[in-house]
Design a protein around this motif. Structure first.
Motif, PDB file in Angstrom:
ATOM      1  N   ILE A  57       0.871  -1.182   0.000  1.00 14.51           N
ATOM      2  CA  ILE A  57       0.000   0.000   0.000  1.00 14.51           C
ATOM      3  C   ILE A  57       0.905   1.227   0.000  1.00 14.51           C
ATOM      4  O   ILE A  57       1.913   1.250   0.711  1.00 14.51           O
ATOM      5  N   VAL A  58       0.548   2.237  -0.789  1.00  7.21           N
ATOM      6  CA  VAL A  58       1.278   3.505  -0.783  1.00  7.21           C
ATOM      7  C   VAL A  58       0.286   4.606  -0.432  1.00  7.21           C
ATOM      8  O   VAL A  58      -0.765   4.718  -1.060  1.00  7.21           O
ATOM      9  N   LYS A  59       0.639   5.411   0.589  1.00  9.73           N
ATOM     10  CA  LYS A  59      -0.187   6.549   0.997  1.00  9.73           C
ATOM     11  C   LYS A  59       0.593   7.830   0.742  1.00  9.73           C
ATOM     12  O   LYS A  59       1.773   7.914   1.098  1.00  9.73           O
ATOM     13  N   VAL A  60      -0.062   8.807   0.135  1.00  6.71           N
ATOM     14  CA  VAL A  60       0.568  10.100  -0.126  1.00  6.71           C
ATOM     15  C   VAL A  60      -0.373  11.180   0.390  1.00  6.71           C
ATOM     16  O   VAL A  60      -1.505  11.303  -0.077  1.00  6.71           O
ATOM     17  N   GLU A  61       0.109  11.956   1.352  1.00 11.88           N
ATOM     18  CA  GLU A  61      -0.721  13.007   1.933  1.00 11.88           C
ATOM     19  C   GLU A  61      -0.757  14.241   1.049  1.00 11.88           C
ATOM     20  O   GLU A  61       0.237  14.602   0.411  1.00 11.88           O
ATOM     21  N   ASN A  62      -1.933  14.872   1.030  1.00 11.42           N
ATOM     22  CA  ASN A  62      -2.136  16.174   0.371  1.00 11.42           C
ATOM     23  C   ASN A  62      -1.780  16.176  -1.112  1.00 11.42           C
ATOM     24  O   ASN A  62      -1.321  17.182  -1.641  1.00 11.42           O
ATOM     25  N   ARG A  63      -2.006  15.055  -1.783  1.00  9.78           N
ATOM     26  CA  ARG A  63      -1.710  14.991  -3.211  1.00  9.78           C
ATOM     27  C   ARG A  63      -2.645  14.013  -3.907  1.00  9.78           C
ATOM     28  O   ARG A  63      -2.876  12.915  -3.420  1.00  9.78           O
ATOM     29  N   GLU A  64      -3.193  14.453  -5.041  1.00  8.13           N
ATOM     30  CA  GLU A  64      -3.959  13.559  -5.906  1.00  8.13           C
ATOM     31  C   GLU A  64      -3.107  13.276  -7.132  1.00  8.13           C
ATOM     32  O   GLU A  64      -2.373  14.140  -7.601  1.00  8.13           O
ATOM     33  N   LEU A  65      -3.198  12.081  -7.648  1.00  7.56           N
ATOM     34  CA  LEU A  65      -2.367  11.671  -8.773  1.00  7.56           C
ATOM     35  C   LEU A  65      -2.923  12.190 -10.092  1.00  7.56           C
ATOM     36  O   LEU A  65      -4.135  12.303 -10.264  1.00  7.56           O
TER      37      LEU A  65
END
Length: 150
Positions: A57-65
């Motif tokens: 799982i990869v989580k990235v805060e405050n960013r949409e791909l």
């Protein structure tokens, strides 16, 4: 997994890429250049999964791909899901799907292809999804997943 068993805290806003095959999470993070990014990100590896046995799982805060980033991920994790998080809640959940045509997503491995020496964006036709076969629109060569993903 219950709330008490969470390994990593929830994110308030951002993107969670789930159902990545085990061992591919670092590659996904690399495709997104997370190591050079200012966004907080977390990579969970070998998490128990009912569907896959193990998953990343990869989580990235405050960013949409972007669409291009999602298409890059689709090349290596075609069954992953994208969850958009806003105010601690999942507001959108969708499965990744490889489009029929990939434009400016990857470079053509053929060094003689016009896209590698002229200012022409790359374009690939997805001939087969499994196993992956991509045909360059310009030089017409067919490439496998291993050839296009370094």
């Amino acid at each position: 997994m219950s709330e008490k068993e969470l390994l990593v805290r929830k994110i308030e806003n951002g993107t969670v890429i789930d159902h990545i095959p085990a061992g591919i999470g670092l590659k996904v993070a690399s495709l997104l250049n997370l190591e050079k990014s200012s966004f907080t990100s977390v990579i969970l590896m070998n998490v128990q999964s009912k569907k896959l046995g193990k998953k990343d799982i990869v989580k990235v805060e405050n960013r949409e791909l972007t669409e291009k980033e999602v298409n890059r991920i689709a090349l290596i994790a075609p069954f992953a899901t994208i969850n958009i998080i806003k105010n601690w809640k999942v507001v959108e959940k969708r499965k990744i799907s490889l489009p029929k045509i990939l434009e400016e997503v990857i470079k053509c491995p053929n060094k003689n292809c016009i896209t590698n020496y002229e200012e022409v964006g790359s374009k690939f036709i997805v001939e087969k999804k499994e196993p992956l076969k991509l045909r360059c629109y310009f030089c017409e060569r067919v490439f496998t997943k291993e050839e296009v993903i370094l």
